[in-house]
Design an enzyme around this catalytic site. Structure first.
Site, mmCIF file in Angstrom:
data_model
loop_
_atom_site.group_PDB
_atom_site.id
_atom_site.type_symbol
_atom_site.label_atom_id
_atom_site.label_comp_id
_atom_site.label_asym_id
_atom_site.label_seq_id
_atom_site.Cartn_x
_atom_site.Cartn_y
_atom_site.Cartn_z
ATOM 1 N N SER A 2 0.767 -1.062 -0.206
ATOM 2 C CA SER A 2 0.126 0.018 0.135
ATOM 3 C C SER A 2 0.743 1.088 -0.150
ATOM 4 O O SER A 2 1.764 1.321 -0.864
ATOM 5 C CB SER A 2 -0.769 -0.080 1.495
ATOM 6 O OG SER A 2 -1.637 1.241 1.062
ATOM 7 N N ASP A 38 -10.206 -4.200 -4.766
ATOM 8 C CA ASP A 38 -9.666 -3.396 -3.769
ATOM 9 C C ASP A 38 -10.232 -2.218 -3.654
ATOM 10 O O ASP A 38 -10.514 -1.412 -4.844
ATOM 11 C CB ASP A 38 -8.044 -3.010 -4.383
ATOM 12 C CG ASP A 38 -7.246 -2.410 -3.289
ATOM 13 O OD1 ASP A 38 -7.633 -1.509 -2.425
ATOM 14 O OD2 ASP A 38 -6.246 -2.733 -3.059
ATOM 15 N N HIS A 73 -8.476 -4.498 -0.065
ATOM 16 C CA HIS A 73 -7.164 -3.934 0.178
ATOM 17 C C HIS A 73 -6.597 -4.543 1.338
ATOM 18 O O HIS A 73 -5.255 -4.454 1.491
ATOM 19 C CB HIS A 73 -7.603 -2.485 0.494
ATOM 20 C CG HIS A 73 -6.235 -1.716 0.650
ATOM 21 N ND1 HIS A 73 -5.344 -1.521 -0.500
ATOM 22 C CD2 HIS A 73 -5.482 -0.951 1.505
ATOM 23 C CE1 HIS A 73 -4.334 -0.502 -0.205
ATOM 24 N NE2 HIS A 73 -4.496 -0.313 0.971
#
Length: 288
Positions: free
Chosen positions: A171, A236, A265
């Protein structure tokens, strides 16, 4: 990435502030620290990690002894916390892991031990400025200085050579990972739920990189000369799957990516193919 109202976004982007302001608004959510460092009686430069209940340590106290903490100083003057997790006596690779947004080293330590022992790698990680017991405030510039300090500490303190280092970003952690990988050749790079840039997350129709954009990984990826494994969940909800695809397409040396059907995610690691793909990458593809 936290949700912003339309008026806040207009305020952010219609009168563009400096990139660090966008970055701070969109990206950084340091949790309350879940650990502290206690000085080792034998060495003043070595610390043991004391975890709070929120860190949810999954292993025995004895296994905690394989976790060594210390501080590194960044070029911007911040003191950042680093963690070396010895997962395997036979590991060829050490993973330099840049974690996601709303966690710190305390929360990640259990995951690191589990991941490293399953794929036969040691894991080295650090907390960004303003996270955990690291000093300073989170910002885009600090992010790049933080990973630089971590990289140099890993190289000098543990004597690990670049071809035995795998850079792993998750991320927001893909941002410093791409930045470093564009400047140094390493054993390999793993980009887990990467983002193209800050503007492209906030405004999915953005087609170019504006001068005030933050985290422009999409423009740095073409300079990455190491093999790159991209991992992304197809559902996501924070960083759209299209980001992973675009990053993958810009990599000069991509390997077979892992698109996790139905994953969001924060749950990619729960799918069997996640560990299987990493094992294959580390123990077969990189060795041959």
């Amino acid at each position: 990435m936290n949700g912003l109202s339309l008026s806040e976004l207009c305020c952010l982007f219609c009168c563009p502030p400096c990139p660090s302001r966008i970055a701070a608004k969109l990206a950084f959510l340091p949790p309350e620290p879940t650990y502290s460092f206690t000085e080792d009686e034998a060495s003043s430069s070595k610390f043991t990690i004391a975890l709070s209940e929120r860190a949810e340590w999954q292993y025995t106290e004895r296994e905690k002894e394989s976790v060594e903490g210390f501080y590194a100083r960044t070029s911007r003057g911040n003191r950042i916390a680093c963690l070396f997790v010895r997962c395997s006596a036979t590991a060829r690779f050490t993973i330099l892991f840049s974690h996601g947004n709303a966690v710190d080293l305390g929360q990640m330590s259990s995951f690191y031990l589990g991941l490293g022992s399953r794929i036969n790698c040691n894991i080295f990680s650090y907390d960004y400025s303003g996270y955990g017991v690291s000093g300073g405030k989170p910002s885009e510039k600090n992010l790049y200085a933080d990973i630089d300090a971590a990289w140099h500490a890993l190289r000098t303190r543990y004597g690990i050579s670049p071809e035995n280092i795998i850079l792993y970003g998750q991320s927001i952690g893909t941002v410093p990972t791409v930045d470093l990988a564009a400047r140094y050749e390493v054993g390999a790079v793993v980009l887990h739920s990467p983002l193209m840039s800050g503007m492209r997350v906030a405004f999915p129709n953005t087609k170019r990189t504006w001068f005030f954009d933050a985290f422009p990984s999409i423009d740095k990826v073409p300079k990455v000369t190491s093999p790159v494994l991209v991992i992304h969940g197809t559902e996501d909800e924070v960083i759209d799957f299209s980001h992973g695809l675009a990053i993958y397409e810009r990599c000069p040396r991509p390997v077979e990516p892992l698109w996790v059907e139905g994953a969001g995610h924060n749950d990619v690691e729960l799918y069997n193919q996640y560990l299987e793909r990493l094992k294959q990458f580390v123990s077969v593809e990189l060795v041959n």
